[in-house]
Design an enzyme around this catalytic site. Structure first.
Site, PDB file in Angstrom:
ATOM      1  N   ASP A   1       0.873  -1.163   0.000  1.00 14.13           N
ATOM      2  CA  ASP A   1       0.000   0.000   0.000  1.00 14.13           C
ATOM      3  C   ASP A   1       0.917   1.222   0.000  1.00 14.13           C
ATOM      4  OD1 ASP A   1      -2.440   1.596   0.481  1.00 14.13           O
ATOM      5  OD2 ASP A   1      -1.485   1.980   2.411  1.00 14.13           O
ATOM      6  N   LYS A   2       0.512   2.291  -0.662  1.00 18.28           N
ATOM      7  CA  LYS A   2       1.401   3.453  -0.767  1.00 18.28           C
ATOM      8  C   LYS A   2       1.413   4.288   0.503  1.00 18.28           C
ATOM      9  CE  LYS A   2       0.195   7.312  -2.699  1.00 18.28           C
ATOM     10  NZ  LYS A   2       0.568   8.313  -1.649  1.00 18.28           N
ATOM     11  N   THR A   3       0.255   4.838   0.847  1.00 19.86           N
ATOM     12  CA  THR A   3       0.184   5.833   1.908  1.00 19.86           C
ATOM     13  C   THR A   3       0.494   5.230   3.276  1.00 19.86           C
ATOM     14  OG1 THR A   3      -1.506   6.986   0.641  1.00 19.86           O
ATOM     15  CG2 THR A   3      -1.249   7.608   2.952  1.00 19.86           C
TER      16      THR A   3
ATOM     17  N   THR B   1      -2.660   1.716  -4.468  1.00 17.55           N
ATOM     18  CA  THR B   1      -3.029   2.925  -3.745  1.00 17.55           C
ATOM     19  C   THR B   1      -4.413   3.419  -4.140  1.00 17.55           C
ATOM     20  OG1 THR B   1      -2.400   5.228  -3.305  1.00 17.55           O
ATOM     21  CG2 THR B   1      -1.882   4.363  -5.485  1.00 17.55           C
ATOM     22  N   GLY B   2      -5.030   4.129  -3.240  1.00 18.57           N
ATOM     23  CA  GLY B   2      -6.303   4.771  -3.534  1.00 18.57           C
ATOM     24  C   GLY B   2      -6.117   6.149  -4.141  1.00 18.57           C
TER      25      GLY B   2
ATOM     26  N   ASP C   1      -1.314  -0.580   6.005  1.00 16.52           N
ATOM     27  CA  ASP C   1      -1.459  -0.016   7.346  1.00 16.52           C
ATOM     28  C   ASP C   1      -2.849   0.520   7.650  1.00 16.52           C
ATOM     29  OD1 ASP C   1      -1.421   2.256   5.702  1.00 16.52           O
ATOM     30  OD2 ASP C   1      -0.558   3.484   7.290  1.00 16.52           O
TER      31      ASP C   1
ATOM     32  N   ASP D   1      -6.961  -1.699   4.153  1.00 16.01           N
ATOM     33  CA  ASP D   1      -6.020  -2.758   3.806  1.00 16.01           C
ATOM     34  C   ASP D   1      -6.383  -4.097   4.440  1.00 16.01           C
ATOM     35  OD1 ASP D   1      -4.506  -0.900   2.399  1.00 16.01           O
ATOM     36  OD2 ASP D   1      -3.318  -0.368   4.155  1.00 16.01           O
TER      37      ASP D   1
END
Length: 697
Positions: free
Chosen positions: A386-388, A538-539, A584, A588
């Site tokens: 996940d990116k963020t 990512t969103g 995180d 997720d």
């Protein structure tokens, strides 16, 4: 993705909600549903219905009761050269305590064997068979049958097996509380508007099209559509969006997100199981209940060893009954085979490695939540991040500053002076950049926050505004071409842009973006060196995702991914190669449970942590590389231990059966016990050697 941003004023403390009893009832319902989901597939588990505390309590009680049995064991008296204290009835110490230990300590194995007989025999069946035969035979000897009782072998076998299963279950302690954490995210009370009045009602009583009031700083209690007001809403927990999103009339808001500094009137559009949060809860529950169980090698070996032991023991009894001078010898040989065929070390082979690997993981900031994590991690060929908050900091930083007719440092000083009075994440990024450059702020006056637009105030007797670019058009100010080009360039990279204006024109454009974490670069490089494909999910918008992916040298990424779609993407990746997922956020959780291996960033939400197999406590994506490296070493140790734990049976079982009797070689139960002890020691030492592995080297 909306690019409109609003600046917060001082955020009000979140309201303390009432309705505690109702909330507890809802949580109890969630626990009940989760328990039923677990029960549907629990019959496949050799530990079904067991808790670590059961094995722990029984182990210590049986250990204490075993001491007198060992003390009075003739074989131990001979080995250690002492004579046990005799008193009237002392010969019954071992039979009485052995009986208690058999029924009290061995009951969990007897019940487990009964379950296995209805599915597939394995470790529980082998243990139950060995202790039962040893107990019945020993009891028969105590009542007159010729032979040597196996009481001390019986009690030590029960003790070691209880210890092994306690260690194993302790390593997986903690049935997931993810659904409870999800249920706790939303308030239980909403402010419903009825004929212009506000009344507090339970969220579960809201109906479609009801109007509710969401005050500044409150969590939004239910999915709906804004009918009045404007505010920025933090949806990071649910959507993965790294920045608050401005909400205007007709925009959708989601339960669990946090309202900013503007009041919103929301029309309820989804209730009950239709809400986004409820759908995520369902996805997590389905993933938990449907995840295939990894069949440990120890169970496979136990299955075959059980069949071999029963077959050999039966043949041994039949053969010696036909050729031996008396039946006692035949019984003794058969019992010896069964006792020897259930090595103490087999029960510890896997748990000891897991415990050492778990301790080593914790030392390196990796918390192990699943007993199967290391076995599955060794095969991982794709790892999705996940990116963020995982690859990026989850907070904004100033990437570029474009100016016109003003010095860059002066523009930053003015903007930071105004933004220092705001709590908005973009505002704080400006202030932090000024602090980093050691710029002294000028005193600002007449500060005012404009909901949905930005802030304004007076600095050095000059009126300035800092806010979203759309505010320029609303105020009909001049927007220099150079700054427009800068804005366009900034937005093409997916950056959030805010502008500094005076009363006539735009003076500066600040490009802000979620900052890439330094450990992420090294983590991606190491994983690629290990031959593991790195994927980013990512969103955030395509431009944001592309910029971060290029920065980290990631070839494959997915942008604008909704919560339910993350699990779908992981499912597709799994179909190609064994896949791990690192995340995180709440969004997720379904992907973490769907992946072959779920790794949660420790600084993330409880839901993500409770849904994962491994938790990266230090919140460093670099720890994911250590986890995979440790997993491979752990699996190798497991194989080695299984070899040592069972390998001696190749020699011990035939000798116990009397195959070398004509050569004067006959393996007694005592010698078999020594072999079991040696095997246990070898397994323990080998597991300890895992700690010598250098992960960071």
């Amino acid at each position: 993705m909306q690019r409109h941003h609003e600046h917060h004023g001082h955020q009000q403390p979140q309201q303390e909600y009432v309705g505690h009893d109702e909330h507890q009832k809802q949580l109890a319902d969630v626990r009940q549903d989760l328990h039923q989901a677990r029960q549907q597939h629990s019959h496949h588990d050799k530990h079904a219905g067991h808790r670590p505390e059961i094995f722990k309590r029984r182990f210590f009680i049986c250990l204490v009761l075993s001491l007198p049995v060992l003390y009075y064991a003739p074989m131990l008296q001979m080995w250690f050269g002492y004579r046990a204290i005799a008193f009237p009835g002392s010969e019954w110490v071992a039979p009485i305590l052995g009986t208690i230990i058999y029924f009290y300590g061995g009951w969990v194995f007897l019940r487990g064997a009964w379950r296995e007989l209805h599915s597939k025999i394995g470790m529980m069946t082998l243990i139950a068979l060995a202790i039962t035969v040893a107990f019945i035979y020993s009891l028969a000897v105590s009542f007159g049958l010729r032979g040597e009782p196996f009481y001390w072998e019986l009690v030590t076998l029960v003790d070691i097996m209880l210890l092994g299963h306690w260690i194993e279950m302790a390593s997986v302690q903690g049935a997931s509380r993810a659904l409870e954490n999800l249920a706790e995210l939303v308030p239980t009370v909403a402010h419903r508007l009825v004929n212009g009045r506000v009344e507090d009602v339970q969220v579960n009583t809201l109906q479609h099209d009801d109007l509710i009031l969401v005050r500044p700083g409150e969590q939004i209690p239910i999915d709906g559509e804004v009918t009045e007001g404007a505010s920025s809403v933090n949806e990071a927990f649910l959507t993965g969006e790294s920045r608050p999103v401005t909400k205007h009339i007709n925009d959708e808001v989601v339960a669990g997100s946090v309202n900013g500094d503007g009041a919103l009137t929301v029309k309820v559009t989804r209730t009950g199981e239709q809400t986004t949060l409820s759908q995520i809860m369902r996805l997590v529950e389905e993933a938990q209940s449907s995840k295939s169980r990894y069949q440990a090698l120890a169970d496979q070996l136990a299955y075959w060893l059980t069949l071999i032991a029963i077959t050999v023991a039966t043949l041994t009894f039949i053969v010696w009954l036909a050729f031996a001078p008396d039946s006692t010898f035949a019984i003794n040989r058969a019992v010896t085979v069964l006792v020897i065929a259930c090595p103490h070390a087999l029960g510890l082979a896997i748990p000891l490695v897991i415990v050492n690997a778990t301790a080593m993981s914790a030392k390196h900031g990796i918390l192990v939540r699943s007993r199967e994590a290391f076995e599955r991690a060794r095969n991982i060929q794709t790892i999705a991040f996940d990116k963020t908050g995982t690859l990026t900091e989850g907070r904004f930083g100033v990437q570029r500053i474009y100016t016109d007719q003003i010095d860059e440092l002066k523009a930053l000083r003015i903007a930071a002076t105004l933004e220092s009075l705001s709590e908005h994440p973009l505002a704080q990024a400006i202030v932090q950049e000024a602090d980093r450059r050691q710029i002294q702020f000028t005193k600002g006056e007449d500060f005012q926050a404009i909901p949905g637009s930005g802030v304004e105030g007076t600095v050095n007797n000059q009126r300035y505004r800092v806010g979203r670019p759309e505010w320029v058009r609303e105020l009909k100010l001049t927007f220099p071409a150079a700054l427009q080009a800068g804005l366009k360039e900034s937005e093409s990279r997916g950056e959030s842009a805010i502008v500094l204006m005076d009363d006539q024109q735009v003076l500066a454009v600040f490009g802000l973006a979620d900052q890439v974490r330094e450990p992420a670069r090294e983590a991606v490089a190491r994983l690629q060196e290990m031959g593991v494909q790195v994927v980013m999910i990512t969103g955030d918008a395509e431009a944001v995702a592309k910029t971060v992916a290029e920065d980290l040298n990631i070839d494959r990424y997915y942008a604008r991914v909704l919560p339910q779609d993350k699990a779908s993407i992981i499912r597709r990746l799994k179909a190609e190669k064994p896949t791990a997922f690192v995340g995180d956020g709440i969004n997720d959780a379904p992907a973490l449970t769907e992946a072959d291996l779920g790794l949660a960033i420790g600084a993330g939400t409880n839901v993500a942590i409770e849904s994962a197999d491994l938790v990266l406590i230090n919140s460093s994506p670099l720890d994911a590389t250590y986890a995979l490296k440790l997993a491979k070493a752990t699996y190798n140790k497991m194989l080695q231990n299984l070899f040592w734990a069972t390998g001696y049976n190749v020699i011990a079982i035939p000798l116990a059966a009397g195959i070398a009797y004509s050569f004067g070689i006959l393996l007694s139960p005592a010698v078999g016990a020594i072999l079991m002890s040696v095997s246990t020691v070898v397994v323990s030492i080998n597991a300890m050697l895992l700690r010598r592995l250098r992960l960071r080297g």
